[in-house]
Design an enzyme around this catalytic site. Structure first.
Site, PDB file in Angstrom:
ATOM      1  N   GLU A 158       0.752  -1.326   0.095  1.00  0.00           N
ATOM      2  CA  GLU A 158      -0.127   0.071  -0.046  1.00  0.00           C
ATOM      3  C   GLU A 158       0.926   1.295  -0.156  1.00  0.00           C
ATOM      4  OE1 GLU A 158      -3.012  -0.237   2.991  1.00  0.00           O
ATOM      5  OE2 GLU A 158      -4.004  -2.013   2.137  1.00  0.00           O
ATOM      6  N   GLU A 275      -5.249  -8.348  -0.448  1.00  0.00           N
ATOM      7  CA  GLU A 275      -5.832  -8.431   0.968  1.00  0.00           C
ATOM      8  C   GLU A 275      -7.237  -7.871   0.519  1.00  0.00           C
ATOM      9  OE1 GLU A 275      -4.486  -5.276   3.769  1.00  0.00           O
ATOM     10  OE2 GLU A 275      -2.295  -6.170   3.393  1.00  0.00           O
TER      11      GLU A 275
END
Length: 503
Positions: A158, A275
């Protein structure tokens, strides 16, 4: 009545089982973690596992030292080997995430999570490349090139969020990716490397990542991103509450990379959602509920239409981003905390593992498959109201006409989780929400965590069984339908159990 086709429409995708998430991977050094993972593999059988922190200080890979007045770097793989050995022994392979930054290599002091992992760029990209190259080369040497070529290698986590990458600096991430990918490919050109591992809401990064990769001729073997449906966090002591978007929003997020990258050099690559979940917060109690299983059921049933894998974050309640668990229930499938108390979402995955490979039908509330031996499996779920404005319907009825060959009668085995069954949280609340349940309370919770089970026998007419399922609120049910082969002897007569007259 829904008429289920007799012939398969295709194969059921196993993208839901390709990968599962874990917390920082050094947790795999713990015996209780390995016990939980063994249970997960025995009952569900994931192929890959992905977690943070492979290169963080807790794994002790990057070990600078001074000798005769000069700085040197030693790369130590003791913990890496123990973790990977544990994974492989349990039949699961690592989906490697390269991060976070070792403190002695970091350009700054910014950290993330309770375990304080550094998220700043390297102060020496050359030393970072040496670290990546040495790590990957060691894995190839220890486990073999053919094996490690099957392990995807993801660059960072991220980077579009300032919490995970200093200032969310996109150009700095591109540089890190280029250096990292080159180091991986120096070990072997057949190794898989990809990214950019984006959080939701950063889809504009995808196009620029594709442009950067083409402009710089940087290797990208797969595209990765994350998907969540939770809104802003409303914090309470040791907990978080959030609004949720409808589950369809997860499927829409899954579809985004292929839509946006169409026509680019990355357009035909595998897409991995590394995820996904409702909430990314381990301390959000929504993960523990029957609602959550029913909420995610359509995602597991349809997600493989859009991506090559989607990885549930995370399997274990020992998930320390916000600190060690402070209660019985905490963020994952529930397996680690308090001796492997299972949650409804765990059972949803276990039900999926019992589905057949041949896809017969799918709908908004059901999935029907067939095994090669002729058994038909039906996964059904009650609709939920993700807005929270209503509790959702108290009852949901589903009537299916199911094909069953060469049978006069059918045996139906039904397993269910709902507010009362397969739901330890309900029992825990009724006993007063004990912080540290006593042994006898744990026995009750383990019993309450088991699905409700029942069975019946139904007639088969013209090769079909009429299955009439009434689901309670937030129920997920698995109905397994098989042909009855009656082997009772000719003299068997239930009326004679108490000495009655024979037929």
């Amino acid at each position: 009545m829904i008429h289920v086709p007799a012939e398969p429409t295709g194969e059921l995708s196993d993208a839901w089982r390709h990968c599962v998430g874990t917390g920082r991977i050094e947790l795999a050094l713990r015996r209780d973690y390995q016990d939980s993972l063994r249970l997960l593999q025995d009952e569900i059988g994931f192929r890959y596992i992905r977690g943070h922190g492979l290169l963080s200080d807790g794994m002790a890979v990057h070990r600078p030292y001074k000798w005769q007045g000069a700085r040197h770097v030693h790369h130590s793989f003791t913990y890496v080997d123990q973790v990977v050995d544990a994974y492989l022994d349990l039949g699961i392979r690592p989906f490697l995430e390269l991060g976070f930054m070792p403190e002695e290599l970091a350009s700054g002091k910014q950290t993330v999570f309770w375990w304080k992992s550094n998220v700043t760029p390297p102060r020496s990209h050359e030393e970072w490349a040496d670290l990546v190259r040495a790590t990957v080369a060691h894995l190839v040497d220890r486990y073999g090139l053919d094996e490690v070529r099957t392990w995807p290698i993801e660059v960072w986590n991220e980077p579009n969020l300032a919490d995970f990458w200093e200032n969310a600096d996109e150009q700095a991430y591109h540089r890190l990716y280029e250096v990292t990918a080159a180091a991986v490919k120096e070990v072997d050109a057949g190794l898989q490397v990809g990214g950019p591992s984006l959080s939701p809401g950063a889809d504009d990064w995808l196009g620029r990542f594709a442009e950067f990769a083409e402009r710089r001729d940087v290797p990208v073997d797969f595209v990765s991103k994350h998907a969540y449906t939770s809104g802003p966090a409303d914090h309470v002591p040791f907990g978080t509450h959030q609004t949720l978007a409808p589950a369809q929003d997860l499927l829409d997020q899954f579809a985004t990379p292929r839509d946006l990258l169409k026509g680019t050099r990355l357009g035909g690559l595998p897409v991995h959602i590394t995820e996904f979940n409702s909430s990314y917060r381990p301390d959000n109690p929504v993960h523990d509920t029957a609602f959550h299983a029913a909420y995610l059921a359509p995602v597991l049933a349809h997600g493989g239409d859009h991506v090559d894998s989607f990885s549930y974050w995370t399997f274990s309640d020992m998930f320390e981003e916000a600190g060690p668990p402070t209660a019985l229930f905490h963020g994952g499938f529930g397996l680690l905390t308090h001796r492997q108390v299972k949650k409804p979402t765990y059972h949803l995955y276990a039900f999926m593992a019992r589905m057949g490979p041949q896809l017969l039908a799918r709908g908004d509330d059901h999935l029907v498959t067939r095994h090669t031996d002729g058994r038909v499996t039906v996964l059904a779920w009650a609709p939920v109201d993700a807005s929270g404005e209503t509790p959702g319907p108290e009852r949901h009825r589903l009537k299916l006409s199911v094909p069953l060959k060469d049978a006069g009668e059918a045996f139906v085995r039904r397993s269910s989780v709902d507010e009362e069954h397969g739901n330890a949280r309900t029992a825990w609340q009724r006993m007063g929400s004990p912080r540290s349940p006593r042994p006898h309370q744990l026995d009750v919770l383990h019993e309450a965590a088991e699905p409700g089970r029942r069975h019946l026998r139904l007639p088969v007419a013209d090769g079909r069984v009429e299955l009439d399922l009434t689901l309670s609120r937030h129920e997920v049910t698995l109905a397994e339908v098989s042909a009855v082969v009656d082997e009772a002897p000719a003299w068997a007569d239930e009326r004679r159990l108490l000495g009655g007259e024979p037929r």
